[in-house]
Design an enzyme around this catalytic site. Structure first.
Site, PDB file in Angstrom:
ATOM      1  N   ASP A  32      38.785  42.052  33.485  1.00  0.00           N
ATOM      2  CA  ASP A  32      40.207  42.388  34.119  1.00  0.00           C
ATOM      3  C   ASP A  32      40.509  43.894  34.064  1.00  0.00           C
ATOM      4  O   ASP A  32      39.771  44.480  33.288  1.00  0.00           O
ATOM      5  CB  ASP A  32      41.360  41.862  33.411  1.00  0.00           C
ATOM      6  CG  ASP A  32      42.702  41.829  34.059  1.00  0.00           C
ATOM      7  OD1 ASP A  32      42.633  41.869  35.248  1.00  0.00           O
ATOM      8  OD2 ASP A  32      43.526  41.379  33.384  1.00  0.00           O
ATOM      9  N   ASN A  80      43.830  34.224  43.073  1.00  0.00           N
ATOM     10  CA  ASN A  80      43.439  35.492  43.690  1.00  0.00           C
ATOM     11  C   ASN A  80      43.743  35.556  45.344  1.00  0.00           C
ATOM     12  O   ASN A  80      43.502  36.618  45.794  1.00  0.00           O
ATOM     13  CB  ASN A  80      42.001  36.029  43.316  1.00  0.00           C
ATOM     14  CG  ASN A  80      41.796  36.373  41.929  1.00  0.00           C
ATOM     15  OD1 ASN A  80      40.988  36.409  41.461  1.00  0.00           O
ATOM     16  ND2 ASN A  80      43.178  36.951  41.451  1.00  0.00           N
TER      17      ASN A  80
END
Ligand code: FPP
Length: 267
Positions: A32, A80
């Site tokens: 991340d 996503n």
């Protein structure tokens, strides 16, 4: 393979702190912070993803060197898709490019690559490259790299529940035969040992729908470093932290006074 020296700014060799007998076999990573890394530098977010690939290559090398056997990375979640189309397209192209460029080396190193998730919505070109990469490397047995794409832990659990209901209703199994082992056997990760360690970068303290079933007993290590700045040194910090927790829980002589503090060895 020898670990070699991993020296910090104070000339401290981190590799000396690694207990080779307690290396986690399976490490899962939520990579991340790519977007934030790029934004901080006034660059498009996509630069962060590009840099992220280089970091993944470094961590793959580092985990092999350390003696891990399985690395599972979260490359694209079911959530996503809500990102801007251009970023989604960039990521899809990046997966294809990385596979094209790296698959020979992955294969030469006897690494098996597997994609975990629902590949249905991806373009045919990517699906073909994924399929040929998986079949090229399917018999490799030194290392397993799982790449989770369009993956969601809840979706995976629902899928398993549906499979088991179907098997019950067709009479293949009886309801009282449903147990953890049977559930495991229907997971996308069937046959793979659960991760002993989950690393998440960028300081976020969430599991974000990643391997919900498989992470039940995993140790969790949160690194404040953004994924594009993560490296072998930070990875070893995570491993050392994991090993210190295990030493305490296992009732083996405590090494509290040597406990690993980020501030002490920050790079
Ligand atoms: C999270 O950062 C990262 C991603 C969604 C993509 C990660 C993908 C790669 C590193 C490419 C891997 C390629 C292969 C073939 C395995 P973010 O964009 O969520 O960052 P932010 O939280 O700062 O916005």
């Amino acid at each position: 393979m020898s670990l070699g020296k991993i020296i910090d700014k104070k000339n401290y060799d981190l590799s000396k702190r690694i207990d080779k007998q307690k290396v986690p076999e399976h490490v899962a990573i939520i990579m991340d912070g790519n977007g934030r890394w790029a934004t901080k530098r006034n660059l498009p977010r996509t630069y962060g993803h590009k840099r992220g690939v280089e970091v993944l290559k470094e961590i793959l090398k580092a985990s092999k060197k350390l003696g891990c056997r399985i690395l599972t990375v979260y490359a694209f979640s079911t959530e996503n898709w809500t990102r801007p189309t251009k970023e989604v397209e960039f990521l899809i192209n990046l997966f294809s490019e990385v596979l094209k460029n790296e698959i020979e080396e992955i294969h030469e190193e006897s690494t098996k690559i597997k994609f975990i998730g629902d590949l249905t919505p991806f373009p045919e070109t990517l699906k073909k490259i994924i399929s040929s990469s998986e079949s090229l490397t399917k018999n490799n047995n030194k290392f397993l790299l799982n790449v989770c794409v369009n993956y969601g832990g809840r979706q995976e659990i629902v899928k398993v529940a549906k499979e088991l209901v179907l098997k019950c209703s067709s009479g293949d199994i009886k309801i009282n035969e449903v147990n953890e082992e049977l559930f495991n056997s229907e997971l996308l990760t069937r046959g793979i040992k659960d991760p002993e360690l989950l690393i998440r970068t960028s300081g976020e303290k969430r599991i974000s729908n990643f391997l919900l079933w498989q992470l039940a007993y995993s140790e969790i290590y949160i690194s404040d470093v953004l994924w594009p700045d993560f490296n072998e040194f930070e990875f070893l910090k995570a491993i050392i932290d994991y090993q210190s927790r295990h030493r305490r829980f296992g009732g083996i002589e405590s090494l509290e006074d040597e406990s690993f503090e980020d501030s002490q060895y920050s790079s």
